[in-house]
Design a protein around this motif. Structure first.
Motif, PDB file in Angstrom:
ATOM      1  N   SER A  96       5.647  -0.151  -0.964  1.00 58.78           N
ATOM      2  CA  SER A  96       4.403  -0.359  -0.577  1.00 58.78           C
ATOM      3  C   SER A  96       3.590   0.833  -1.230  1.00 58.78           C
ATOM      4  N   GLY A  97       2.026   0.862  -1.401  1.00 65.89           N
ATOM      5  CA  GLY A  97       1.092   1.892  -2.062  1.00 65.89           C
ATOM      6  C   GLY A  97       1.060   1.638  -3.508  1.00 65.89           C
ATOM      7  N   ASP A  98       0.408   2.308  -4.121  1.00 66.06           N
ATOM      8  CA  ASP A  98      -0.091   2.541  -5.531  1.00 66.06           C
ATOM      9  C   ASP A  98       0.618   3.283  -6.461  1.00 66.06           C
ATOM     10  N   ARG A  99       1.667   3.046  -7.128  1.00 63.99           N
ATOM     11  CA  ARG A  99       2.239   4.025  -7.957  1.00 63.99           C
ATOM     12  C   ARG A  99       1.719   4.937  -8.875  1.00 63.99           C
ATOM     13  N   LYS A 100       0.428   4.259  -9.223  1.00 62.76           N
ATOM     14  CA  LYS A 100      -0.618   4.918 -10.189  1.00 62.76           C
ATOM     15  C   LYS A 100      -1.239   6.158  -9.458  1.00 62.76           C
ATOM     16  N   THR A 101      -1.617   5.908  -8.245  1.00 72.80           N
ATOM     17  CA  THR A 101      -2.271   6.864  -7.583  1.00 72.80           C
ATOM     18  C   THR A 101      -1.811   7.463  -6.263  1.00 72.80           C
ATOM     19  N   CYS A 102      -0.491   7.009  -5.986  1.00 71.04           N
ATOM     20  CA  CYS A 102      -0.150   7.622  -4.793  1.00 71.04           C
ATOM     21  C   CYS A 102       0.137   9.240  -4.537  1.00 71.04           C
ATOM     22  N   LEU A 103       0.215   9.915  -5.500  1.00 66.11           N
ATOM     23  CA  LEU A 103       0.427  11.187  -5.577  1.00 66.11           C
ATOM     24  C   LEU A 103      -0.649  11.879  -6.448  1.00 66.11           C
ATOM     25  N   THR A 104      -1.712  11.289  -6.447  1.00 67.08           N
ATOM     26  CA  THR A 104      -2.771  12.014  -7.033  1.00 67.08           C
ATOM     27  C   THR A 104      -3.508  12.991  -6.159  1.00 67.08           C
TER      28      THR A 104
END
Length: 821
Positions: free
Chosen positions: A144-152
């Motif tokens: 779950s979560g967006d791999r492109k933005t989850c650590l932004t």
């Protein structure tokens, strides 16, 4: 015609149930063992290949050409390397960095309070800081979560599925807040599947780098503690890109290299090579060994060859019984090609049954094998594993066909070559050289068996040496308690109170507070030099904060000078008032001719700024890490403002459980709300040997299987020899030969073969054992037992098998043996 071949094959197999069962069982064991070995080898060889872009992902380690002895190469590099490579080289399509959270805080505790007021709090170890691009570079599946933005965003945390279960149960974790160290709230922005076993780096949580500050480390060329990964554009010539590195290093680090008289080197390391081919300092996980994997592959092939040789020996051993059948068939018109086809058909049937039994064994034993080696190597076998690859099934079919043809061809040609006139007259029934060929094959088995037994003995002795070798300190009955994460003056005072109260417990012998403990690499690594030298003489050493109880608690020997005392605790500055302890290795690297010469000498180490200090004592070298590693250069000091992470408590063995209970109560009283976590030092230290333990277990297992299969070959050849010499034995008994004399007569050829095999295998054992032991900084010297135990053990097994087989014939009434003359 085929139906007739199958019918005769079925009758012959049923008629000789014993030898057929041995043939099938031996081949099945060989196939199953070979499968497990190659499944393990495949697993070890496919680390990180599950990433979609694995072929283009490279790690950028750092090395120091010409100075490896004092500054070892590391898997980590400066944090600015990845961003600078992306900016300077068009071949670099993307980058990402990882860094252990412990670089920025001594430890980390996470807690979660639910809506009902319940709280879960745990000390965590496996946490990294990661760039926003992490999930673009790597293909770890996100649940779950967006791999492109989850650590932004700052204060973002991505957690594993098992971690989510631990804190949130079945509740959706997205958007929930985890409190780190009681001072930083982290928002859960993603959940990833638990990291697979075949990943070179494993973690439970990732925190965004922007939690520290935006673009952290983009211009930092002073702290080589970060894992840098780059993604190259498809078709990039790696060698040409690496040729640009010297100018790249000069651009960013040229001034510093001149100042420190230092040479640096970067290179691109394929991510798929890290597990088997990398042995840098600061590897994220303990890596495997390409040499050991290759050795296991050879063992797998040897086991399969031993099983095939057994089939040949057992089949030709039955040739005496089938000689008349062949003679009659030839008399009534059977052609040689038909006889060969008949015997090859039997070989294919036996190999097919063996393959079926082998698959049954594999299916039943796979869970036990996974537990045995401590890894789940068969996950997704039919999708992403071997079972999902057509080449695997093609190889199985090819091995089956080639194996059945190879092992069936020799017996088929031997049996079909019998001359009917000689056979029906009861004359010699084997072609010239038949027995010699079987002796060669069994001698080859003996060589393999002796080599495998010797390898197992060496591995066991080396592993036992590492587990029980002298470490230079006392690790038994030492329990380690992790200190609370939150620091400060109040916590510092509480920690002192806690330690002093522990010393009042009757069964506690001593206690010491430190930043590190034996069993892992010391966290801090700084430059050091003699005070009269400039920075060009700097080299790396390990720094550990201790108190005055460290030396007596661990019973470390001081070979010169005195231990630190309470008044030696001081601020780190340039006044030269700081007293330190160093070990022999560091004294030698500093250039002192003896430990005594080092006492009261001034040295400088870096802690932000230069810190002048005076050597108060020299400790005898002790093994901070496993015996696989060389002695680390270590400097210990006692700062007034410390960063203690561990409290080591020396217990009385008789009251250990009661003492731990008292320590826990005191801990909760002193540090309310902090989780109590402890472990025993000996168990923790021995965790470093898990990979060696697995290797030892695998070698022992498959060596035993190889020996068992080889014993089946002995059974076949001894049966063949005894059948040939039945009448000779009868005649000798008539002439008053004793049973012991007859047993010696039958077994002496096998004794000769064992002796020849021992002579041939001895130099092989010597070479292989010494080559393997070079992988260890501290190792055994192969003793006489390595060369004596294997042949003696094999000879004992041989004599047991031969004598058991021969005893019935030697005790048989000679009248029965000669009745058909």
């Amino acid at each position: 015609m085929l139906g007739n071949y199958l019918k005769i094959s079925r009758r012959n197999l049923w008629k000789s149930k014993g030898s057929s069962a041995i043939n099938i069982f031996g081949l099945a064991m060989g196939i199953a063992a070979c499968f497990f070995i190659f499944q393990y080898v495949y697993f070890e060889s496919t680390y990180d290949q599950f990433h979609k872009n694995a072929a283009n992902i490279y790690r950028v380690p750092i090395s120091y050409p010409g100075s490896e002895s004092v500054t070892p190469a590391t898997a980590t590099n400066h944090p600015a390397v990845g961003p600078a490579m992306k900016a300077d080289f068009p071949e670099v399509a993307d980058f990402t960095r990882l860094a252990s959270v412990s670089l920025f805080m001594p430890a980390y505790t996470l807690s979660y309070k639910d809506a009902k007021g319940g709280e879960k709090i745990y000390n965590e170890d496996n946490m990294y800081l990661a760039d926003a691009s992490f999930f673009n570079v790597f293909s770890y599946p996100l649940i779950s979560g967006d791999r492109k933005t989850c650590l932004t965003e700052p204060n973002s945390i991505v957690i594993s599925a098992s971690t989510a279960k631990k804190y949130f149960g079945d509740t959706d974790p997205l958007g929930k807040m985890l409190d780190m160290n009681g001072s930083m709230l982290e928002k859960v922005t993603g959940v990833f599947k638990d990291i697979p076993d075949n990943s070179h780096i494993k973690f439970d949580m990732l925190v965004s780098f922007s939690s520290i500050k935006p673009n952290y480390g983009y211009d930092d060329w002073s702290r080589a503690e970060f894992y840098n990964y780059v993604v190259l554009a498809p078709g990039t010539d790696v060698k040409k890109l690496e040729a640009k590195f010297p100018a790249f290093i000069e651009k960013y680090l040229g001034t510093r290299m001149k100042e420190l008289n230092l040479r640096l080197s970067f290179h691109l390391q394929p991510i798929t090579d890290i597990h088997l081919y990398s042995n840098y300092l600061k590897e994220a996980e303990a890596n495997g060994s390409e040499k050991e994997v290759s050795l296991l592959s050879i063992i797998g092939i040897f086991i399969l060859f031993i099983a095939w040789i057994n089939y040949i020996n057992l089949s030709t051993a039955k040739s005496v019984e089938r000689a008349k059948e062949v003679g009659l068939r030839k008399v009534v018109g059977a052609e040689k090609s038909q006889l060969i086809t008949q015997f090859l058909t039997e070989s294919f049937i036996i190999n097919l049954f063996a393959l079926i039994v082998a698959f049954a064994v594999i299916f039943c034993c796979t869970p036990f094998f996974n537990d045995f080696i401590g890894k789940d190597i068969t996950t997704d076998f039919f999708s992403d594993g071997l079972g999902g690859k057509p080449i695997f099934w093609f190889s199985v079919l090819l091995f089956f066909l080639v194996g059945a043809l190879l092992v069936g061809a020799y017996p088929a040609f031997v049996l079909s070559s019998f001359l009917p006139v000689r056979v029906l007259k009861g004359l010699k029934t084997h072609p010239g050289g038949g027995i010699s060929m079987r002796r060669v094959l069994v001698s080859f088995q003996f060589i393999l068996s002796i080599t495998l037994i010797a390898s197992t003995v060496v591995i066991f002795q080396q592993f036992n040496f590492m587990r029980n070798g002298k470490l230079g300190y006392q690790k038994d009955q030492v329990v380690i308690v992790k200190t609370p994460v939150v620091k400060g003056e109040a916590m510092f005072n509480a920690l002192h109170f806690f330690k002093n109260e522990i010393l009042n417990i009757n069964s506690v012998k001593d206690a010491t507070a430190t930043t590190d403990i034996p069993g892992h690499m010391i966290r801090f690594r700084k430059s050091v030099r003699r005070v009269n030298q400039d920075k060009r003489h700097n080299f790396e050493t390990y720094l550990m904060e201790i108190d005055q109880n460290f030396v007596p608690t661990y019973q470390i020997e001081l070979i010169a000078g005195k231990n630190l005392i309470g008044s030696d605790s001081s601020k780190l500055d340039s006044t030269g008032s700081t007293k330190v302890l160093i070990n022999e290795e560091l004294a030698k690297m500093l250039g002192y001719k003896s430990p005594e010469e080092a006492i009261n000498q001034e040295i400088v180490f870096t802690w932000g700024d230069d810190v002048n200090c005076k050597i108060g004592g020299v400790m005898k070298n002790f093994h901070q890490r496993s015996l696989k590693e060389k002695f680390d250069p270590i400097l210990c000091y006692s700062p007034s403002i410390n960063d203690w992470r561990y409290l080591s408590i020396k217990l009385n063995a008789k009251n250990a459980a009661q003492s731990l209970s008292q320590v826990e109560k005191l801990y909760h009283k002193t540090f309310p709300g902090s989780p109590f976590e402890y472990f025993f030092l000996d168990e923790y230290f021995n965790r470093q040997y898990e990979a060696d333990s697995q290797l030892s277990n695998i070698f022992i297992l498959f060596s035993m299987l190889a020996i068992i299969i080889a014993c089946l070959g002995l059974l076949g050849l001894s049966s063949f020899v005894i059948k040939l010499r039945t009448k000779e034995i009868g005649i000798r008994k008539v002439l008053r030969a004793s049973v012991v004399g007859l047993l010696i007569l039958v077994s002496k050829d096998f004794i000769k073969m064992v002796c020849v095999a021992s002579a041939i295998s001895t130099p092989v054992i010597y070479y292989l054992s010494n080559a393997w032991l070079k992988n260890y900084a501290f190792h055994i010297t192969p003793g006489i037992s390595v060369f004596i135990i294997p042949p003696v053990l094999l000879l004992t097994l041989t004599l047991i098998i031969i004598c058991t087989q021969s005893l019935k014939t030697t005790l048989t009434n000679p009248v029965k043996s000669l009745s058909n003359e």
